[in-house]
Design a protein around this motif. Structure first.
Motif, PDB file in Angstrom:
ATOM      1  N   LYS A 102      11.976   8.074  -1.224  1.00  0.00           N
ATOM      2  CA  LYS A 102      11.197   9.308  -1.356  1.00  0.00           C
ATOM      3  C   LYS A 102       9.801   9.115  -0.768  1.00  0.00           C
ATOM      4  O   LYS A 102       8.796   9.104  -1.486  1.00  0.00           O
ATOM      5  CB  LYS A 102      11.081   9.713  -2.835  1.00  0.00           C
ATOM      6  N   PRO A 103       9.694   8.961   0.547  1.00  0.00           N
ATOM      7  CA  PRO A 103       8.373   8.748   1.154  1.00  0.00           C
ATOM      8  C   PRO A 103       7.483   9.970   0.995  1.00  0.00           C
ATOM      9  O   PRO A 103       7.932  11.106   1.123  1.00  0.00           O
ATOM     10  CB  PRO A 103       8.700   8.479   2.631  1.00  0.00           C
ATOM     11  N   LYS A 104       6.220   9.719   0.695  1.00  0.00           N
ATOM     12  CA  LYS A 104       5.231  10.784   0.550  1.00  0.00           C
ATOM     13  C   LYS A 104       3.972  10.391   1.313  1.00  0.00           C
ATOM     14  O   LYS A 104       3.897   9.322   1.922  1.00  0.00           O
ATOM     15  CB  LYS A 104       4.898  11.003  -0.936  1.00  0.00           C
ATOM     16  N   ARG A 105       2.967  11.285   1.257  1.00  0.00           N
ATOM     17  CA  ARG A 105       1.675  10.944   1.827  1.00  0.00           C
ATOM     18  C   ARG A 105       1.162   9.667   1.175  1.00  0.00           C
ATOM     19  O   ARG A 105       1.434   9.376   0.015  1.00  0.00           O
ATOM     20  CB  ARG A 105       0.672  12.078   1.567  1.00  0.00           C
ATOM     21  N   GLY A 106       0.380   8.906   1.956  1.00  0.00           N
ATOM     22  CA  GLY A 106      -0.060   7.586   1.498  1.00  0.00           C
ATOM     23  C   GLY A 106      -0.754   7.602   0.163  1.00  0.00           C
ATOM     24  O   GLY A 106      -0.520   6.732  -0.687  1.00  0.00           O
ATOM     25  N   ARG A 135       0.646   0.046   0.732  1.00  0.00           N
ATOM     26  CA  ARG A 135       1.575  -0.695  -0.125  1.00  0.00           C
ATOM     27  C   ARG A 135       2.775  -1.193   0.671  1.00  0.00           C
ATOM     28  O   ARG A 135       3.255  -0.526   1.588  1.00  0.00           O
ATOM     29  CB  ARG A 135       2.096   0.214  -1.247  1.00  0.00           C
ATOM     30  N   TRP A 179       2.520   4.201  -7.439  1.00  0.00           N
ATOM     31  CA  TRP A 179       2.606   2.770  -7.741  1.00  0.00           C
ATOM     32  C   TRP A 179       1.620   2.376  -8.839  1.00  0.00           C
ATOM     33  O   TRP A 179       1.928   1.533  -9.683  1.00  0.00           O
ATOM     34  CB  TRP A 179       2.357   1.948  -6.480  1.00  0.00           C
ATOM     35  N   VAL A 216       1.769   7.975  -2.659  1.00  0.00           N
ATOM     36  CA  VAL A 216       2.494   6.721  -2.890  1.00  0.00           C
ATOM     37  C   VAL A 216       1.635   5.754  -3.696  1.00  0.00           C
ATOM     38  O   VAL A 216       2.101   5.111  -4.650  1.00  0.00           O
ATOM     39  CB  VAL A 216       2.908   6.090  -1.550  1.00  0.00           C
ATOM     40  N   MET A 228      11.451   4.858  -4.869  1.00  0.00           N
ATOM     41  CA  MET A 228      10.194   4.914  -4.125  1.00  0.00           C
ATOM     42  C   MET A 228      10.438   4.756  -2.628  1.00  0.00           C
ATOM     43  O   MET A 228       9.793   5.412  -1.803  1.00  0.00           O
ATOM     44  CB  MET A 228       9.239   3.840  -4.630  1.00  0.00           C
ATOM     45  N   LYS A 229      11.360   3.901  -2.269  1.00  0.00           N
ATOM     46  CA  LYS A 229      11.679   3.692  -0.847  1.00  0.00           C
ATOM     47  C   LYS A 229      12.351   4.922  -0.255  1.00  0.00           C
ATOM     48  O   LYS A 229      12.131   5.268   0.917  1.00  0.00           O
ATOM     49  CB  LYS A 229      12.575   2.467  -0.699  1.00  0.00           C
ATOM     50  N   GLU A 248       6.895  -2.341   0.391  1.00  0.00           N
ATOM     51  CA  GLU A 248       8.008  -1.679  -0.290  1.00  0.00           C
ATOM     52  C   GLU A 248       8.100  -2.070  -1.756  1.00  0.00           C
ATOM     53  O   GLU A 248       8.619  -1.316  -2.570  1.00  0.00           O
ATOM     54  CB  GLU A 248       9.318  -2.010   0.429  1.00  0.00           C
TER      55      GLU A 248
END
Length: 448
Positions: free
Chosen positions: A81-85, A254, A92, A88, A78-79, A256
């Motif tokens: 592979k940043p995506k649009r908020g 969120r 989660w 994300v 997850m850390k 990390e």
């Protein structure tokens, strides 16, 4: 070459005569790797030789990384592979609500498709959410393959088993309800009033997504498209979905580790390049939007009466649900005004269903695929997306078709006006501007 050595068991601080075998082998960086617990010297040496052979072949996976738990690697993935908020936040939610309760402490090397498929069938959620959960797990395990934590992803390319006895007819019925007849759209818009009702009408006749409509700035409304056509020019008003700030995003921020830190409501670029587009606006809607902009004091066209962005849940709860589903009347009491009741118009209707409605209208009037995909903001598959392009004639045909749907619905309802702002009375042909569909009202008629 790998070699094995005895490892004696210890009991009460003293070495016993019982032992197992430990193998030592050379890792890619030249250091020595070890693995314990083998019952015989040969099995230990064979295992070590296999590791060194895999290292020479370039396909070795560190056993220590294979034993990493899914939860630990998921946080790492997850850390990385940043995506649009909003994406994300959704990921989660899937991890915390559905995936981690079962798989968080499972070693990566222990996954197999049989167990995952059996698990997803029993999830206490709808089938779409279960599919998203499996898809996210597969993406994470593919990341584990790419980072050489495991050799293969056992979930990749597998088809989920659906629960026995699922009813296809029920799904078809649900699909039928994801669009609205034009008479229902008009009734809903009239009931909600000029500002909110126009948001509903615009969604149904342009295909704006919720975030796109909520982010629509007045500077991007009724812009002009001008193209050479038939020895002259084709011109029509458009709504522009801005490529930089064209969508209102609403999600939980969120940390990390996935902990929520608060609600985010902000403008972002559209989710992909196809969603940044100019949408041709039919004449009746252009007239309504022009009048709305003259009256509306705020920079954003479909914001709250105080000028702030709508939260989707508030907009739906306060306006769409009672207008579509109906509401009970309220009598006047101290501190509360009398409120009339509303009969249902189309129970369950959503803003997303209104976007479905626009694409359904396009199909109904035979909009050409090159234009249909462009106007809806969809990526058209196949080679035809490269070779076929919208023409002014296609655009005019689409605008005429949408105008006809509107006019027919108004006639079926016996209406001549919406909120007193648009009339079905047509201007004389000689008074109409060139290259504009020969339907709808003139600005002079709206001035009344």
């Amino acid at each position: 070459m790998a070699y094995a050595e005895k490892v004696y068991k210890v009991r009460n601080g003293k070495q016993t005569k019982q032992f197992t075998w430990k193998v030592r082998y050379k890792k890619p960086d030249g250091s020595r790797g070890t693995e314990s617990g083998f019952p015989t010297k040969k099995t230990a040496e064979d295992w070590g030789d296999a590791q060194e052979a895999a290292i020479r072949a370039g396909r070795w996976v560190d056993p220590a990384l294979q034993r990493m738990t899914f939860g630990e690697f998921a946080h790492k993935w997850m850390k990385a592979k940043p995506k649009r908020g909003n994406t994300v936040d959704k990921r989660w939610n899937l991890l915390q609500q559905h995936i981690f309760p079962k798989w968080e402490h499972t070693p990566l090397l222990s996954f197999n498709w049989f167990d995952v498929d059996t698990w997803q069938q029993g999830l206490a959620c709808d089938d779409v959410t279960a599919g998203h959960a499996v898809s996210l797990m597969s993406s994470i395990l593919t990341g584990a393959v790419d980072s050489k934590h495991i050799a293969v992803n056992p979930l990749f390319g597998r088809r989920r088993t659906h629960a026995t006895g699922s009813a296809p007819t029920a799904r078809r019925k649900s699909d039928e309800e994801k669009w609205a007849p034009p008479e229902g759209v008009l009734q809903l818009a009239e009931r909600l009033g000029p500002a909110i009702g126009l948001h509903v009408l615009t969604t149904a006749f342009t295909g704006l997504g919720w975030g796109e409509g909520a982010a629509l700035h007045r500077d991007n409304v009724l812009r002009s498209r001008r193209q050479p056509y038939d020895g002259g020019w084709f011109e029509c008003p458009v709504i522009r979905v801005d490529p930089d700030v064209g969508e209102l995003a609403e999600y939980s921020a969120r940390d990390e580790d996935g902990s929520k830190t608060g609600l985010v409501l902000k403008l972002e670029p559209p989710k992909n390049g196809n969603r940044a587009r100019d949408i041709d606006v039919p004449p009746f809607l252009a007239l309504l939007l022009r009048r709305h902009l003259n009256d509306w004091p705020h920079p954003y066209v479909f914001c709250t009466p105080s000028g702030t962005f709508w939260r989707r849940s508030n907009f739906t709860r306060r306006h769409i649900r009672p207008a579509a589903d109906g509401r009970e009347p309220l009598t006047v009491t101290k501190g509360r005004a009398e409120r009339p009741g509303w009969d249902p118009i189309m129970p369950g209707l959503t803003m997303r269903a209104l976007r479905h409605t626009h694409d359904t209208y396009q199909d109904q009037i035979g909009v050409r695929p090159a234009l249909m995909f462009e106007q809806a903001g969809h990526a058209r598959p196949g080679i035809k997306a490269v070779y076929q392009h919208p023409t002014p004639a296609m655009r005019q045909e689409r605008l005429d078709g949408l105008q006809e749907i509107y006019e027919r619905a108004m006639g079926n309802l016996g209406w001549e006006t919406l909120w007193g702002r648009v009339s079905l009375k047509k201007a004389p042909r000689e008074d109409r501007p060139p290259n504009i569909p020969q339907t709808g009202s003139t600005d002079e008629e709206l001035a009344a």
